[in-house]
Scaffold this motif. Structure first.
Motif, short mmCIF file in Angstrom:
data_model
loop_
_atom_site.label_atom_id
_atom_site.label_comp_id
_atom_site.label_asym_id
_atom_site.label_seq_id
_atom_site.Cartn_x
_atom_site.Cartn_y
_atom_site.Cartn_z
N ASN A 49 0.86 -1.13 0.04
CA ASN A 49 -0.25 -0.03 -0.06
C ASN A 49 0.95 1.18 -0.12
OD1 ASN A 49 0.49 0.91 2.90
ND2 ASN A 49 -0.91 -0.89 3.36
N TRP A 50 0.02 2.36 -0.41
CA TRP A 50 0.83 3.63 -0.40
C TRP A 50 -0.15 4.60 0.47
CZ3 TRP A 50 5.45 4.56 -3.13
CH2 TRP A 50 5.75 3.59 -4.05
N ALA A 51 0.89 5.62 1.39
CA ALA A 51 -0.01 6.53 1.83
C ALA A 51 0.74 7.79 1.81
CB ALA A 51 -0.11 6.35 3.39
N PHE A 52 0.06 8.79 1.39
CA PHE A 52 0.47 10.39 1.35
C PHE A 52 -0.41 11.20 2.02
CE2 PHE A 52 2.43 8.09 -2.26
CZ PHE A 52 3.50 8.52 -2.24
N SER A 53 0.22 12.07 2.73
CA SER A 53 -0.55 13.29 3.52
C SER A 53 0.30 14.52 3.50
CB SER A 53 -0.78 12.54 4.77
OG SER A 53 0.40 12.72 5.77
N GLY A 54 -0.74 15.45 3.61
CA GLY A 54 -0.19 16.75 3.71
C GLY A 54 -0.88 17.33 4.70
N MET A 55 -0.23 18.28 5.89
CA MET A 55 -0.89 18.89 7.00
C MET A 55 -0.39 20.35 7.07
SD MET A 55 -1.32 17.93 10.90
CE MET A 55 0.70 17.72 11.18
N LEU A 56 -1.25 21.28 7.05
CA LEU A 56 -0.87 22.71 7.34
C LEU A 56 -1.33 23.07 8.74
CD1 LEU A 56 -0.01 25.22 5.89
CD2 LEU A 56 -2.47 25.86 5.54
N SER A 57 -0.31 23.55 9.36
CA SER A 57 -0.77 23.87 10.89
C SER A 57 -0.20 25.35 11.20
CB SER A 57 0.05 22.99 11.84
OG SER A 57 1.47 23.28 11.65
N HIS A 58 -1.20 26.06 11.90
CA HIS A 58 -1.05 27.49 12.05
C HIS A 58 -1.43 27.74 13.43
CE1 HIS A 58 -0.88 31.95 11.23
NE2 HIS A 58 -2.05 31.82 11.88
N TYR A 59 -0.39 28.35 14.37
CA TYR A 59 -0.65 28.77 15.60
C TYR A 59 -1.31 29.82 15.77
CZ TYR A 59 2.45 25.47 17.77
OH TYR A 59 3.02 24.07 18.21
N LEU A 60 -2.53 29.97 16.38
CA LEU A 60 -3.30 31.17 16.62
C LEU A 60 -2.87 31.98 17.83
CD1 LEU A 60 -6.94 29.25 15.86
CD2 LEU A 60 -5.68 30.86 14.36
N PHE A 61 -2.39 31.27 18.85
CA PHE A 61 -1.89 31.72 19.95
C PHE A 61 -0.53 30.49 20.40
CE2 PHE A 61 -6.37 32.55 20.21
CZ PHE A 61 -6.37 33.75 20.12
N SER A 62 0.08 31.12 21.28
CA SER A 62 1.27 30.06 21.65
C SER A 62 0.87 28.53 22.15
CB SER A 62 1.96 30.75 22.88
OG SER A 62 1.40 30.92 24.16
N GLU A 63 -0.45 28.60 22.54
CA GLU A 63 -0.99 27.21 22.91
C GLU A 63 -2.29 26.79 22.18
OE1 GLU A 63 -3.37 30.16 24.81
OE2 GLU A 63 -1.09 30.01 24.77
N THR A 64 -2.49 27.38 21.06
CA THR A 64 -3.64 27.00 20.35
C THR A 64 -3.30 27.23 18.99
OG1 THR A 64 -4.98 28.03 22.04
CG2 THR A 64 -5.83 27.60 19.74
N LYS A 65 -3.42 25.95 18.08
CA LYS A 65 -3.06 25.90 16.58
C LYS A 65 -4.29 25.27 15.84
CE LYS A 65 -0.25 21.81 16.68
NZ LYS A 65 1.06 21.30 16.25
N ILE A 66 -4.51 25.54 14.56
CA ILE A 66 -5.72 25.10 13.78
C ILE A 66 -4.72 24.11 12.76
CG2 ILE A 66 -5.47 27.10 12.24
CD1 ILE A 66 -8.78 26.41 11.95
N LEU A 67 -5.37 23.09 12.43
CA LEU A 67 -4.66 22.04 11.66
C LEU A 67 -5.74 21.51 10.55
CD1 LEU A 67 -3.61 19.62 14.50
CD2 LEU A 67 -2.05 21.14 13.22
N LEU A 68 -5.01 21.58 9.32
CA LEU A 68 -5.83 21.09 8.26
C LEU A 68 -5.06 20.01 7.58
CD1 LEU A 68 -6.38 24.52 6.30
CD2 LEU A 68 -8.15 23.10 7.68
N LYS A 69 -5.78 18.78 7.45
CA LYS A 69 -4.96 17.77 6.90
C LYS A 69 -5.76 16.78 5.81
CE LYS A 69 -2.65 13.36 8.58
NZ LYS A 69 -2.29 12.63 9.79
#
Length: 109
Positions: free
Chosen positions: A65-85
């Protein structure tokens, strides 16, 4: 100067049921800004089970099998981030494929 990290990996697995597998992969981390990173990953997997029950569950005597992924992470604050995967997984010899999507907010307590 590009603020990029490239990692190559190799995983080996063997266990008491006779499963032996090999999985080369890579990871590329691109730092876009001090708060935003992009991570790309890929892996190939080859498994060879010896257990008769496992062999009955697959087509043939091995599977890939093959697996490919991409994840964009952005810190909103020093302890909080949003993730798109996004992740794409497929196995031609087992006639399996899937796409997964994730939108998340992660907060460290």
């Amino acid at each position: 100067p590009t603020q990029t990290a490239i990692h190559l990996e190799w995983r080996e697995h063997w266990d008491s049921t006779g499963l032996n597998s090999h999985a080369p992969g890579f990871e590329i981390d691109q730092f876009i800004s001090w708060r935003t990173t992009l991570k790309l990953r890929g892996r190939y997997y080859l498994g060879r089970p010896e257990d008769p029950t496992a062999l009955d569950a697959i087509n043939g005597d091995e599977f890939t099998n093959w697996a490919f992924s991409g994840m964009l992470s952005h810190y909103l604050f020093s302890e909080t981030k949003i993730l798109l995967k996004y992740r794409r997984y497929w196995s031609d010899d087992q006639d399996i494929s899937m796409n997964t999507y994730l939108i998340a907010i992660e907060h460290i307590l």
